[in-house]
Design a protein around this motif. Structure first.
Motif, mmCIF file in Angstrom:
data_model
loop_
_atom_site.group_PDB
_atom_site.id
_atom_site.type_symbol
_atom_site.label_atom_id
_atom_site.label_comp_id
_atom_site.label_asym_id
_atom_site.label_seq_id
_atom_site.Cartn_x
_atom_site.Cartn_y
_atom_site.Cartn_z
ATOM 1 N N ALA A 208 35.218 63.063 76.442
ATOM 2 C CA ALA A 208 34.170 62.724 75.477
ATOM 3 C C ALA A 208 32.909 62.247 76.194
ATOM 4 C CB ALA A 208 34.675 61.656 74.509
ATOM 5 N N ALA A 209 33.097 61.421 77.229
ATOM 6 C CA ALA A 209 31.945 60.908 77.980
ATOM 7 C C ALA A 209 31.187 62.034 78.661
ATOM 8 C CB ALA A 209 32.413 59.892 79.015
ATOM 9 N N SER A 210 31.893 63.098 79.088
ATOM 10 C CA SER A 210 31.220 64.215 79.757
ATOM 11 C C SER A 210 30.237 64.918 78.835
ATOM 12 C CB SER A 210 32.260 65.223 80.269
ATOM 13 O OG SER A 210 32.829 65.973 79.206
ATOM 14 N N MET A 211 30.413 64.761 77.533
ATOM 15 C CA MET A 211 29.516 65.387 76.563
ATOM 16 C C MET A 211 28.420 64.446 76.084
ATOM 17 S SD MET A 211 30.567 68.464 76.244
ATOM 18 C CE MET A 211 29.667 68.969 74.760
ATOM 19 N N VAL A 212 28.574 63.155 76.349
ATOM 20 C CA VAL A 212 27.668 62.169 75.751
ATOM 21 C C VAL A 212 26.845 61.408 76.788
ATOM 22 C CG1 VAL A 212 27.577 60.035 74.399
ATOM 23 C CG2 VAL A 212 29.150 61.864 73.728
ATOM 24 N N VAL A 213 27.491 60.941 77.865
ATOM 25 C CA VAL A 213 26.827 60.068 78.828
ATOM 26 C C VAL A 213 25.928 60.890 79.753
ATOM 27 C CG1 VAL A 213 27.157 58.359 80.655
ATOM 28 C CG2 VAL A 213 28.786 58.491 78.754
ATOM 29 N N PRO A 214 24.648 60.566 79.850
ATOM 30 C CA PRO A 214 23.752 61.287 80.771
ATOM 31 C C PRO A 214 24.233 61.149 82.215
ATOM 32 C CG PRO A 214 22.493 59.951 79.214
ATOM 33 C CD PRO A 214 23.920 59.560 79.043
ATOM 34 N N ASP A 215 24.009 62.199 83.014
ATOM 35 C CA ASP A 215 24.481 62.204 84.399
ATOM 36 C C ASP A 215 23.875 61.082 85.225
ATOM 37 O OD1 ASP A 215 26.034 64.413 83.885
ATOM 38 O OD2 ASP A 215 24.502 65.842 84.534
ATOM 39 N N ASP A 216 22.647 60.720 84.922
ATOM 40 C CA ASP A 216 21.945 59.723 85.740
ATOM 41 C C ASP A 216 22.085 58.301 85.193
ATOM 42 O OD1 ASP A 216 20.497 60.144 83.472
ATOM 43 O OD2 ASP A 216 18.550 60.341 84.466
ATOM 44 N N MET A 217 22.975 58.114 84.216
ATOM 45 C CA MET A 217 23.119 56.781 83.629
ATOM 46 C C MET A 217 24.103 55.945 84.433
ATOM 47 S SD MET A 217 24.220 55.624 79.736
ATOM 48 C CE MET A 217 22.537 55.706 79.119
ATOM 49 N N GLY A 218 23.749 54.694 84.692
ATOM 50 C CA GLY A 218 24.643 53.780 85.384
ATOM 51 C C GLY A 218 25.632 53.177 84.411
ATOM 52 N N LEU A 225 28.333 54.000 74.220
ATOM 53 C CA LEU A 225 29.771 53.768 74.055
ATOM 54 C C LEU A 225 30.219 54.094 72.634
ATOM 55 C CD1 LEU A 225 30.301 50.471 76.087
ATOM 56 C CD2 LEU A 225 31.054 52.781 76.700
ATOM 57 N N GLU A 226 29.368 53.784 71.675
ATOM 58 C CA GLU A 226 29.697 54.101 70.283
ATOM 59 C C GLU A 226 29.742 55.619 70.086
ATOM 60 O OE1 GLU A 226 28.024 53.319 65.740
ATOM 61 O OE2 GLU A 226 27.171 52.197 67.433
ATOM 62 N N GLN A 227 28.802 56.314 70.722
ATOM 63 C CA GLN A 227 28.800 57.778 70.633
ATOM 64 C C GLN A 227 30.040 58.380 71.301
ATOM 65 O OE1 GLN A 227 25.062 59.805 71.634
ATOM 66 N NE2 GLN A 227 23.998 57.862 71.394
ATOM 67 N N VAL A 228 30.455 57.786 72.431
ATOM 68 C CA VAL A 228 31.674 58.246 73.101
ATOM 69 C C VAL A 228 32.875 58.041 72.179
ATOM 70 C CG1 VAL A 228 33.255 57.837 75.023
ATOM 71 C CG2 VAL A 228 30.793 57.884 75.434
ATOM 72 N N SER A 229 32.917 56.888 71.511
ATOM 73 C CA SER A 229 34.013 56.602 70.596
ATOM 74 C C SER A 229 34.059 57.622 69.458
ATOM 75 C CB SER A 229 33.854 55.185 70.039
ATOM 76 O OG SER A 229 34.855 54.900 69.091
ATOM 77 N N GLU A 230 32.897 57.930 68.895
ATOM 78 C CA GLU A 230 32.833 58.915 67.814
ATOM 79 C C GLU A 230 33.280 60.294 68.309
ATOM 80 O OE1 GLU A 230 28.831 58.742 66.499
ATOM 81 O OE2 GLU A 230 29.058 56.849 65.410
ATOM 82 N N ALA A 231 32.841 60.653 69.534
ATOM 83 C CA ALA A 231 33.223 61.949 70.093
ATOM 84 C C ALA A 231 34.725 62.014 70.345
ATOM 85 C CB ALA A 231 32.457 62.209 71.385
ATOM 86 N N MET A 232 35.319 60.894 70.792
ATOM 87 C CA MET A 232 36.766 60.851 71.013
ATOM 88 C C MET A 232 37.525 61.185 69.733
ATOM 89 S SD MET A 232 37.228 57.411 73.310
ATOM 90 C CE MET A 232 38.877 57.169 72.602
ATOM 91 N N MET A 233 37.139 60.552 68.641
ATOM 92 C CA MET A 233 37.862 60.774 67.400
ATOM 93 C C MET A 233 37.621 62.175 66.852
ATOM 94 S SD MET A 233 39.310 58.056 67.648
ATOM 95 C CE MET A 233 40.432 58.525 66.345
ATOM 96 N N ARG A 234 36.442 62.674 67.087
ATOM 97 C CA ARG A 234 36.129 64.052 66.702
ATOM 98 C C ARG A 234 37.023 65.022 67.480
ATOM 99 N NH1 ARG A 234 29.899 65.746 67.743
ATOM 100 N NH2 ARG A 234 29.820 67.867 66.899
ATOM 101 N N LEU A 235 37.154 64.781 68.784
ATOM 102 C CA LEU A 235 37.980 65.635 69.625
ATOM 103 C C LEU A 235 39.463 65.471 69.302
ATOM 104 C CD1 LEU A 235 36.188 65.248 73.084
ATOM 105 C CD2 LEU A 235 36.232 67.262 71.601
ATOM 106 N N ASP A 236 39.865 64.271 68.942
ATOM 107 C CA ASP A 236 41.263 64.045 68.578
ATOM 108 C C ASP A 236 41.647 64.959 67.422
ATOM 109 O OD1 ASP A 236 43.793 62.449 68.720
ATOM 110 O OD2 ASP A 236 43.166 61.869 66.696
ATOM 111 N N ASP A 237 40.787 65.028 66.414
ATOM 112 C CA ASP A 237 41.053 65.913 65.280
ATOM 113 C C ASP A 237 41.090 67.374 65.731
ATOM 114 O OD1 ASP A 237 41.171 63.802 63.489
ATOM 115 O OD2 ASP A 237 39.047 63.952 62.933
ATOM 116 N N GLN A 238 40.143 67.761 66.579
ATOM 117 C CA GLN A 238 40.030 69.166 66.975
ATOM 118 C C GLN A 238 41.182 69.614 67.861
ATOM 119 O OE1 GLN A 238 35.991 69.005 68.535
ATOM 120 N NE2 GLN A 238 35.162 69.830 66.624
ATOM 121 N N PHE A 239 41.600 68.775 68.790
ATOM 122 C CA PHE A 239 42.716 69.155 69.657
ATOM 123 C C PHE A 239 44.031 69.215 68.891
ATOM 124 C CE2 PHE A 239 40.109 67.685 73.449
ATOM 125 C CZ PHE A 239 39.920 68.976 73.910
#
Length: 496
Positions: A208-218, A225-239
């Motif tokens: 999920a982080a690979s789709m949300v977190v910018p490469d240059d972000m520390g 983090l909230e976006q990563v959490s949302e993406a995780m649950m989205r992916l959970d349904d899809q997988f």
């Protein structure tokens, strides 16, 4: 024309026969096949081809799911796949005038008729390619299901005129499909990467982080983090939707992590058990299926074995940026296609393809030398035939010496320097490890006293570029300075 660097590393696929067996064993397709063979003239389907509710218990019972609370849902899902993949043909009653009243109207409760589809027989009598083609159609259908919106209360979306208000869903089908394809592409790359997990599953938070977190972000922000959490649950349904078609092995998110209010699971911190947040792994069938989808989309996604029946020029260009093991395997397959008596002819073809003054030529010669190492003693006559060739004579001598050949003529000094420049040019193009490049540069220049006094005279298209690189890479300050001076002379000589 030389090949460009591929965007993805080459994948080693299972054989088509093995993949076809995996496809037939995928739970969803296996259920669809069972229902297609069970169906007959008495099978009742609705106007859209779906099994009517009254038919679902019998379908679930046929699948051995009579006691499963989700049995009817599994049966419905499998039937839809049977329709989507042509395992059954459904004649829509609304397209058949026999179901009408003669005045242009049809009965709302009219039911369609079911017959076996042509593809059903292909699964047993067809080739592995036929099976995989049907399975790919199924993958497309399941992919569409995975990106479809969730209907919490479908009735609220229906307007007074009976139309569906899709805008109220806040759903963009292209955006959803692009997101899932991006995730599957990242999972594919992680699976193939030398630095990736190999056979280990990938944590869902990392994907999920690979789709949300910018490469240059520390340090990720709370919003990220909230976006990563949302993406995780989205992916959970899809997988969960994708796993039954056989492309992934999936350990879902532990439902106890979800609050009673239905909030998303918070991404784990380092000391938490990451497996509770979902783990996913591509299957061999998944690697095949995702690659096929990427190829259809125009993505350069090579596979080991693609070049086995191509010419030597395509082979040397194609493996230019392959990892070492994949390149060796590809060359082995290429040589194997030429039979035990084709060693000499194959070596001659490789040497001929290695010639050239273009930018990729040094790397072709490097891979030619590596390919000849696999060709065996049969290559010796072809190698000896190029001893006097200014571009190939150096590598020919190296090959003969490594194979213990006798009567190898000493190279002229000009050939020694030319080969040194060509070798470094090849490694620079391959973008190898810095330490290895430095050792190569220092080793070659150290073999000859006054190397840089002579190297700038070498008649090679990459001479100036190589000397400039040697000036950057050499750890001895004096030698680095000499390399830079030699590069300047080489450029001045070319201009003159």
């Amino acid at each position: 024309m030389s090949a460009e660097r591929p965007s993805l590393p080459p994948v080693r696929l299972h054989t088509e026969a093995e993949l076809a067996r995996d496809a037939l064993a995928a739970p969803l397709l296996a259920r669809a096949v069972r229902l297609a063979r069970w169906a007959g003239p008495a099978t009742r389907v609705g106007a859209g081809g779906e099994l009517v509710d009254a038919q679902l218990p019998a379908a679930a019972e046929h699948l051995g799911l009579a006691g499963d609370e989700d049995g009817a849902a599994y049966a419905s899902e499998a039937w839809r796949l049977a329709v989507d993949t042509g395992l059954v043909d459904v004649e829509d009653p609304q397209d058949d005038q026999e179901y009408g009243d003669g005045d242009g109207t049809t009965h709302e409760d009219a039911e369609g008729t079911v017959t076996a589809g042509e593809n059903l027989a292909l699964l047993t009598s067809g080739s592995p390619q036929d099976v995989l083609s049907i399975w790919l159609d199924g993958l497309d259908a399941v992919h569409a299901d995975a990106t479809a919106p969730a209907f919490d209360d479908f009735a609220d979306l229906i307007g007074e005129d009976g139309s569906v208000d899709f805008d109220a869903l806040d759903w963009d089908p292209e955006e959803e499909a692009e997101f899932l394809d991006g995730v599957l592409g990242n999972l594919y790359l992680l699976t193939l990467s030398e630095a990736g997990p190999a056979d280990a599953p990938v944590p869902l938070p990392a994907l999920a982080a690979s789709m949300v977190v910018p490469d240059d972000m520390g340090e990720p922000t709370d919003d990220i983090l909230e976006q990563v959490s949302e993406a995780m649950m989205r992916l959970d349904d899809q997988f969960r939707v994708l796993e039954p078609i056989g492309i992934v092995e999936y350990l879902p998110v532990d439902e106890t992590l979800l609050s009673e209010e239905g909030e998303e699971a918070t991404p784990p911190v380092d000391d938490e058990d990451v497996t509770r947040y979902g783990m996913v792994k591509l299957t061999p069938l998944g690697l095949y299926g995702i690659r096929e989808r990427m190829l259809e989309a125009g993505v350069d996604a090579p596979a080991v074995g693609d070049l086995a029946d191509k010419g030597a020029d395509a082979l040397l260009d194609g493996i230019a940026y392959y990892p070492e093991e994949a390149a060796r395997t590809e060359v082995g397959l290429w040589l194997g296609r030429r039979g035990s008596d084709g060693g000499r002819a194959a070596a001659a073809e490789l040497l001929d393809a290695a010639r050239g003054a273009d930018r990729r030529a040094p790397l072709r010669r490097l891979h030619c030398q590596q390919a000849l190492a696999l060709a065996g003693a049969e290559a010796e006559p072809a190698v000896r035939a190029v001893l006097d060739d200014p571009e190939l004579g150096g590598l020919a001598r190296v090959w003969l010496a490594e194979h213990g050949a006798s009567d190898v003529p000493a190279p002229p000094e000009s050939m020694i320097f030319w080969l040194a420049v060509d070798t470094i040019a090849a490694q620079l193009d391959a973008e190898g490890e810095l330490d290895e490049l430095q050792e190569l540069v220092e080793g070659l220049s150290g073999q000859h006293s006054g190397f840089f006094d002579e190297a700038w005279r070498v008649d090679h298209p990459a001479t100036a570029e190589v000397l400039e690189a040697m000036g950057r890479l050499h750890r001895d300050r004096r030698s680095a300075k000499d390399a830079r001076k030699a590069a300047f002379k080489a450029r001045s000589r070319n201009k003159g």
